[in-house]
Design a protein around this motif. Structure first.
Motif, PDB file in Angstrom:
ATOM      1  N   VAL A  64      -4.587   8.604  31.736  1.00  0.00           N
ATOM      2  CA  VAL A  64      -4.841   8.301  30.329  1.00  0.00           C
ATOM      3  C   VAL A  64      -5.018   9.608  29.569  1.00  0.00           C
ATOM      4  CG1 VAL A  64      -6.408   7.193  28.692  1.00  0.00           C
ATOM      5  CG2 VAL A  64      -5.913   6.095  30.890  1.00  0.00           C
ATOM      6  N   VAL A  65      -4.318   9.739  28.454  1.00  0.00           N
ATOM      7  CA  VAL A  65      -4.395  10.953  27.641  1.00  0.00           C
ATOM      8  C   VAL A  65      -5.697  10.931  26.848  1.00  0.00           C
ATOM      9  CG1 VAL A  65      -3.321  12.314  25.815  1.00  0.00           C
ATOM     10  CG2 VAL A  65      -1.891  11.090  27.476  1.00  0.00           C
ATOM     11  N   GLU A  66      -6.564  11.891  27.135  1.00  0.00           N
ATOM     12  CA  GLU A  66      -7.868  11.927  26.474  1.00  0.00           C
ATOM     13  C   GLU A  66      -7.907  12.877  25.285  1.00  0.00           C
ATOM     14  OE1 GLU A  66     -10.364  14.799  29.432  1.00  0.00           O
ATOM     15  OE2 GLU A  66      -9.399  13.044  30.351  1.00  0.00           O
ATOM     16  N   GLY A 125       1.321  20.174  19.767  1.00  0.00           N
ATOM     17  CA  GLY A 125       2.520  19.362  19.930  1.00  0.00           C
ATOM     18  C   GLY A 125       3.106  19.325  21.321  1.00  0.00           C
ATOM     19  N   ASP A 126       2.735  20.263  22.188  1.00  0.00           N
ATOM     20  CA  ASP A 126       3.299  20.254  23.541  1.00  0.00           C
ATOM     21  C   ASP A 126       2.254  20.437  24.640  1.00  0.00           C
ATOM     22  OD1 ASP A 126       2.790  23.027  23.421  1.00  0.00           O
ATOM     23  OD2 ASP A 126       4.841  23.477  22.808  1.00  0.00           O
ATOM     24  N   THR A 127       0.990  20.193  24.332  1.00  0.00           N
ATOM     25  CA  THR A 127      -0.065  20.315  25.340  1.00  0.00           C
ATOM     26  C   THR A 127      -1.073  19.178  25.185  1.00  0.00           C
ATOM     27  OG1 THR A 127       0.141  22.725  25.184  1.00  0.00           O
ATOM     28  CG2 THR A 127      -1.731  21.870  26.412  1.00  0.00           C
ATOM     29  N   ILE A 128      -1.374  18.512  26.301  1.00  0.00           N
ATOM     30  CA  ILE A 128      -2.334  17.413  26.294  1.00  0.00           C
ATOM     31  C   ILE A 128      -3.340  17.607  27.424  1.00  0.00           C
ATOM     32  CG2 ILE A 128      -0.641  15.802  25.344  1.00  0.00           C
ATOM     33  CD1 ILE A 128      -0.412  14.598  28.191  1.00  0.00           C
ATOM     34  N   VAL A 129      -4.373  16.758  27.438  1.00  0.00           N
ATOM     35  CA  VAL A 129      -5.356  16.765  28.514  1.00  0.00           C
ATOM     36  C   VAL A 129      -5.426  15.365  29.112  1.00  0.00           C
ATOM     37  CG1 VAL A 129      -7.755  17.168  29.174  1.00  0.00           C
ATOM     38  CG2 VAL A 129      -6.693  18.584  27.395  1.00  0.00           C
ATOM     39  N   VAL A 130      -5.251  15.291  30.427  1.00  0.00           N
ATOM     40  CA  VAL A 130      -5.346  14.032  31.165  1.00  0.00           C
ATOM     41  C   VAL A 130      -6.321  14.236  32.319  1.00  0.00           C
ATOM     42  CG1 VAL A 130      -4.115  12.316  32.545  1.00  0.00           C
ATOM     43  CG2 VAL A 130      -2.989  13.371  30.578  1.00  0.00           C
ATOM     44  N   ASN A 131      -7.389  13.462  32.335  1.00  0.00           N
ATOM     45  CA  ASN A 131      -8.399  13.577  33.400  1.00  0.00           C
ATOM     46  C   ASN A 131      -8.881  15.019  33.577  1.00  0.00           C
ATOM     47  OD1 ASN A 131      -8.056  10.816  33.897  1.00  0.00           O
ATOM     48  ND2 ASN A 131      -6.426  11.200  35.388  1.00  0.00           N
ATOM     49  N   VAL A 160       0.836   9.099  22.401  1.00  0.00           N
ATOM     50  CA  VAL A 160       0.203   9.099  23.725  1.00  0.00           C
ATOM     51  C   VAL A 160      -1.322   9.046  23.742  1.00  0.00           C
ATOM     52  CG1 VAL A 160       2.163  10.404  24.662  1.00  0.00           C
ATOM     53  CG2 VAL A 160       0.104  11.634  23.940  1.00  0.00           C
ATOM     54  N   LEU A 161      -2.005   9.386  22.660  1.00  0.00           N
ATOM     55  CA  LEU A 161      -3.460   9.499  22.714  1.00  0.00           C
ATOM     56  C   LEU A 161      -4.119   8.175  23.104  1.00  0.00           C
ATOM     57  CD1 LEU A 161      -5.858  11.411  22.329  1.00  0.00           C
ATOM     58  CD2 LEU A 161      -5.935  10.702  19.926  1.00  0.00           C
ATOM     59  N   ASN A 162      -4.990   8.249  24.116  1.00  0.00           N
ATOM     60  CA  ASN A 162      -5.731   7.097  24.656  1.00  0.00           C
ATOM     61  C   ASN A 162      -4.826   6.062  25.319  1.00  0.00           C
ATOM     62  OD1 ASN A 162      -8.239   8.125  23.706  1.00  0.00           O
ATOM     63  ND2 ASN A 162      -7.800   7.295  21.669  1.00  0.00           N
ATOM     64  N   LYS A 163      -3.614   6.481  25.665  1.00  0.00           N
ATOM     65  CA  LYS A 163      -2.676   5.576  26.327  1.00  0.00           C
ATOM     66  C   LYS A 163      -2.428   6.028  27.766  1.00  0.00           C
ATOM     67  CE  LYS A 163      -0.299   4.410  22.019  1.00  0.00           C
ATOM     68  NZ  LYS A 163       0.985   4.454  21.286  1.00  0.00           N
ATOM     69  N   THR A 164      -2.057   5.073  28.608  1.00  0.00           N
ATOM     70  CA  THR A 164      -1.689   5.392  29.990  1.00  0.00           C
ATOM     71  C   THR A 164      -0.242   5.860  30.018  1.00  0.00           C
ATOM     72  OG1 THR A 164      -3.220   3.744  30.883  1.00  0.00           O
ATOM     73  CG2 THR A 164      -1.443   4.493  32.330  1.00  0.00           C
ATOM     74  N   ILE A 165      -0.023   7.017  30.625  1.00  0.00           N
ATOM     75  CA  ILE A 165       1.316   7.588  30.690  1.00  0.00           C
ATOM     76  C   ILE A 165       1.687   7.887  32.138  1.00  0.00           C
ATOM     77  CG2 ILE A 165       1.161   8.646  28.403  1.00  0.00           C
ATOM     78  CD1 ILE A 165       0.674  11.337  29.896  1.00  0.00           C
ATOM     79  N   GLU A 166       2.986   8.014  32.372  1.00  0.00           N
ATOM     80  CA  GLU A 166       3.475   8.536  33.642  1.00  0.00           C
ATOM     81  C   GLU A 166       3.730  10.026  33.471  1.00  0.00           C
ATOM     82  OE1 GLU A 166       6.034   5.792  36.253  1.00  0.00           O
ATOM     83  OE2 GLU A 166       6.658   5.337  34.191  1.00  0.00           O
ATOM     84  N   ILE A 167       3.394  10.789  34.488  1.00  0.00           N
ATOM     85  CA  ILE A 167       3.524  12.246  34.461  1.00  0.00           C
ATOM     86  C   ILE A 167       4.485  12.645  35.570  1.00  0.00           C
ATOM     87  CG2 ILE A 167       2.280  14.428  34.648  1.00  0.00           C
ATOM     88  CD1 ILE A 167      -0.298  12.631  34.058  1.00  0.00           C
ATOM     89  N   TYR A 218       6.969  16.172  32.501  1.00  0.00           N
ATOM     90  CA  TYR A 218       7.539  15.281  31.500  1.00  0.00           C
ATOM     91  C   TYR A 218       6.603  14.086  31.361  1.00  0.00           C
ATOM     92  CZ  TYR A 218      11.809  17.966  32.297  1.00  0.00           C
ATOM     93  OH  TYR A 218      12.723  18.982  32.413  1.00  0.00           O
ATOM     94  N   LEU A 219       6.456  13.581  30.141  1.00  0.00           N
ATOM     95  CA  LEU A 219       5.608  12.420  29.886  1.00  0.00           C
ATOM     96  C   LEU A 219       6.482  11.209  29.615  1.00  0.00           C
ATOM     97  CD1 LEU A 219       2.982  13.987  27.444  1.00  0.00           C
ATOM     98  CD2 LEU A 219       3.093  14.143  29.946  1.00  0.00           C
ATOM     99  N   ILE A 220       6.143  10.101  30.238  1.00  0.00           N
ATOM    100  CA  ILE A 220       6.968   8.906  30.123  1.00  0.00           C
ATOM    101  C   ILE A 220       6.080   7.694  29.876  1.00  0.00           C
ATOM    102  CG2 ILE A 220       8.613   7.402  31.326  1.00  0.00           C
ATOM    103  CD1 ILE A 220       9.306  10.020  32.995  1.00  0.00           C
ATOM    104  N   ILE A 221       6.457   6.891  28.881  1.00  0.00           N
ATOM    105  CA  ILE A 221       5.814   5.603  28.631  1.00  0.00           C
ATOM    106  C   ILE A 221       6.919   4.556  28.614  1.00  0.00           C
ATOM    107  CG2 ILE A 221       4.488   4.186  27.035  1.00  0.00           C
ATOM    108  CD1 ILE A 221       3.093   6.640  26.033  1.00  0.00           C
ATOM    109  N   GLY A 222       6.923   3.699  29.617  1.00  0.00           N
ATOM    110  CA  GLY A 222       8.001   2.717  29.736  1.00  0.00           C
ATOM    111  C   GLY A 222       9.325   3.421  29.948  1.00  0.00           C
ATOM    112  N   GLU A 223      10.276   3.177  29.046  1.00  0.00           N
ATOM    113  CA  GLU A 223      11.580   3.840  29.118  1.00  0.00           C
ATOM    114  C   GLU A 223      11.653   5.043  28.173  1.00  0.00           C
ATOM    115  OE1 GLU A 223      13.957   2.955  31.289  1.00  0.00           O
ATOM    116  OE2 GLU A 223      12.523   1.473  32.040  1.00  0.00           O
TER     117      GLU A 223
END
Length: 242
Positions: A22-24, A29-35, A65-72, A88-93
């Motif tokens: 989950v993106v916390e 624009g190109d950097t996030i924090v997950v767990n 992506v914020l507060n959403k479950t993503i595939e990494i 790469y970040l993926i949500i569904g397709e």
């Protein structure tokens, strides 16, 4: 851009591997924090603070992506020099990296070709066709005059030509690679039917040769040149063959 040739077998085994989280937080624009882990989006580069479209890119990514479950999905190179995870970040397709490019909020920044490269290139072509944000074409009259005559990677040299009869004011125009390296023209007029060379190195400028004070800029493994006007609008783009 960087080309990674022979990879350790342990690294190769990670290519294409996916985790979820989950993106916390969205840092930019190109950097996030997950767990608690900082993740740098692979294959793209978004504007830095105080640059045009920085805030738009950050807010666009937050909306996706914020507060959403993503595939990494990890690439060939697992970490960058700042120890951020590359993925790469993926949500569904939906591949998020390509969405930023498609909407003109990131340029392509290919570390190494993989199964996502074609989609990123297609996304950039779509951006160029739409002329949106980072792909918006300049309306400066000299945008029709200035052309790229030469991009010499071996000698780290760019040659621009003014094909018009009148002079062009290039002050505050910029040249950028796929990464963070940027050259600004300072108080520079390019006469009609003349050219200027921009060479990487730490020497003294002349009327027709300007020096870009870096150790190197262009990489033979592949790169792109972006020439922008004083408003940050695109004059031309040229990709170095990979």
């Amino acid at each position: 851009a960087v080309n990674y040739g022979f990879l350790d077998s342990n690294v190769v085994s990670l290519i294409g591997k996916r985790d979820t989280g989950v993106v916390e937080r969205v840092i930019d624009g190109d950097t996030i924090v997950v767990n608690g882990t900082h993740i740098r989006l692979l294959g793209i580069n978004t504007p830095e603070k105080k640059e045009l479209y920085y805030q738009e890119a950050k807010e666009f990514l937050e909306g996706l992506v914020l507060n959403k479950t993503i595939e990494i999905e990890y690439g060939a190179e697992r970490y960058d020099k700042y120890n951020r995870t590359l993925a790469y970040l993926i949500i569904g397709e939906n591949e998020i990296n390509a969405e930023l490019v498609r909407n003109g909020l990131a340029n392509i920044y290919i570390y190494d070709t993989d199964r996502h490269t074609a989609e990123l290139r297609e996304a950039w072509n779509t951006c160029m066709q739409r002329g949106k944000n980072l792909c918006e074409k300049s309306e400066n009259p000299c945008s029709l005059c200035i052309e790229l005559k030469e991009l010499d990677v071996k000698n780290q040299k760019v040659v621009l030509n003014n094909k018009c009869d009148f002079e062009c004011n290039l002050t505050n125009w910029s040249i950028k690679d796929e990464g963070r390296k940027k050259f600004f023209f300072k108080n520079f007029m390019l006469e009609g039917k003349s050219e200027v060379k921009i060479i990487v190195g730490n020497k003294t400028n002349t009327e027709s040769v300007l020096f870009w004070k870096e150790d190197y800029v262009w990489t033979e493994a592949g790169d792109s040149l972006f020439l922008r006007d004083e408003k940050g609008k695109l004059i031309l783009w040229k990709e170095i063959e990979r």
